[in-house]
Design a protein around this motif. Structure first.
Motif, short mmCIF file in Angstrom:
data_model
loop_
_atom_site.label_atom_id
_atom_site.label_comp_id
_atom_site.label_asym_id
_atom_site.label_seq_id
_atom_site.Cartn_x
_atom_site.Cartn_y
_atom_site.Cartn_z
N THR A 59 0.83 -1.21 0.00
CA THR A 59 0.00 0.00 0.00
C THR A 59 0.86 1.25 0.00
O THR A 59 0.44 2.29 -0.52
N ASN A 60 2.06 1.18 0.55
CA ASN A 60 2.94 2.34 0.57
C ASN A 60 3.28 2.83 -0.84
O ASN A 60 3.46 4.03 -1.04
N MET A 61 3.32 1.94 -1.80
CA MET A 61 3.61 2.31 -3.19
C MET A 61 2.50 3.17 -3.78
O MET A 61 2.73 3.91 -4.73
N ASN A 62 1.28 3.09 -3.26
CA ASN A 62 0.14 3.81 -3.80
C ASN A 62 -0.12 5.14 -3.12
O ASN A 62 -0.99 5.89 -3.54
N ILE A 63 0.60 5.45 -2.07
CA ILE A 63 0.38 6.69 -1.33
C ILE A 63 1.12 7.83 -2.02
O ILE A 63 2.33 7.78 -2.19
N GLY A 64 0.37 8.86 -2.39
CA GLY A 64 0.96 9.99 -3.10
C GLY A 64 1.03 11.26 -2.28
O GLY A 64 1.55 12.27 -2.74
N LYS A 65 0.49 11.24 -1.06
CA LYS A 65 0.51 12.43 -0.21
C LYS A 65 0.95 12.06 1.19
O LYS A 65 0.88 10.91 1.59
N GLU A 66 1.42 13.07 1.91
CA GLU A 66 1.88 12.86 3.27
C GLU A 66 1.47 14.06 4.12
O GLU A 66 1.50 15.20 3.66
N ILE A 67 1.06 13.79 5.35
CA ILE A 67 0.74 14.85 6.30
C ILE A 67 1.91 14.96 7.26
O ILE A 67 2.37 13.96 7.80
N THR A 68 2.37 16.20 7.46
CA THR A 68 3.42 16.44 8.44
C THR A 68 2.90 17.39 9.50
O THR A 68 2.02 18.21 9.25
N GLN A 69 3.46 17.29 10.68
CA GLN A 69 3.05 18.16 11.78
C GLN A 69 3.84 19.45 11.69
O GLN A 69 5.06 19.44 11.58
N PHE A 75 -1.30 20.55 11.08
CA PHE A 75 -0.79 19.60 10.10
C PHE A 75 -0.81 20.23 8.71
O PHE A 75 -1.63 21.11 8.44
N LYS A 76 0.06 19.78 7.84
CA LYS A 76 0.12 20.25 6.47
C LYS A 76 0.21 19.04 5.54
O LYS A 76 0.94 18.09 5.82
N ILE A 77 -0.51 19.09 4.43
CA ILE A 77 -0.51 17.99 3.45
C ILE A 77 0.47 18.32 2.33
O ILE A 77 0.41 19.41 1.75
N HIS A 78 1.34 17.37 2.03
CA HIS A 78 2.33 17.52 0.95
C HIS A 78 2.11 16.43 -0.09
O HIS A 78 1.79 15.29 0.26
N THR A 79 2.31 16.76 -1.35
CA THR A 79 2.29 15.76 -2.41
C THR A 79 3.70 15.22 -2.56
O THR A 79 4.64 15.98 -2.78
N ASN A 80 3.85 13.90 -2.42
CA ASN A 80 5.17 13.28 -2.49
C ASN A 80 5.66 13.09 -3.92
O ASN A 80 6.80 13.32 -4.23
N TYR A 81 4.78 12.63 -4.77
CA TYR A 81 5.18 12.34 -6.13
C TYR A 81 3.94 12.28 -7.00
O TYR A 81 2.82 12.21 -6.52
N ILE A 82 4.15 12.31 -8.30
CA ILE A 82 3.05 12.28 -9.27
C ILE A 82 2.98 10.88 -9.86
O ILE A 82 3.99 10.30 -10.22
N PHE A 83 1.78 10.35 -9.96
CA PHE A 83 1.59 9.01 -10.54
C PHE A 83 1.79 9.04 -12.02
O PHE A 83 1.43 9.90 -12.72
#
Length: 83
Positions: A59-69, A75-83
């Motif tokens: 499932t980690n391969m499908n996650i495209g966003k991350e929340i950081t504190q 919290f802030k949402i970041h886009t990790n990569y583009i599919f």
């Protein structure tokens, strides 16, 4: 890799989630993030909720966003990569 991720699911059918809504969350803060997202109704429609799921390598391969504190309870949402 984070231990958990959150995703949108239909209330009462939490075993199914929208793959496009998967967001990695900080370890130990998943329940706090879900509470905030549900309270603010972030990107959810009537009858949907944010729910916490355990993460694994598949499932980690499908996650495209991350929340950081960013603050104590911010919290802030970041886009990790583009599919």
């Amino acid at each position: 890799m984070q231990d958990n991720f959150v995703a949108i699911a239909v209330k009462g059918k939490e075993f199914l989630y929208k793959r496009s809504s998967m967001i990695a969350v900080p370890n130990g803060r998943a329940n706090d993030v879900v509470d905030i997202l549900n309270k603010r109704k972030y990107l959810i429609k009537e009858g949907e909720i944010w729910h916490v799921y355990e993460n694994d390598s598949y499932t980690n391969m499908n996650i495209g966003k991350e929340i950081t504190q960013v603050r104590k309870n911010g919290f802030k949402i970041h886009t990790n990569y583009i599919f």
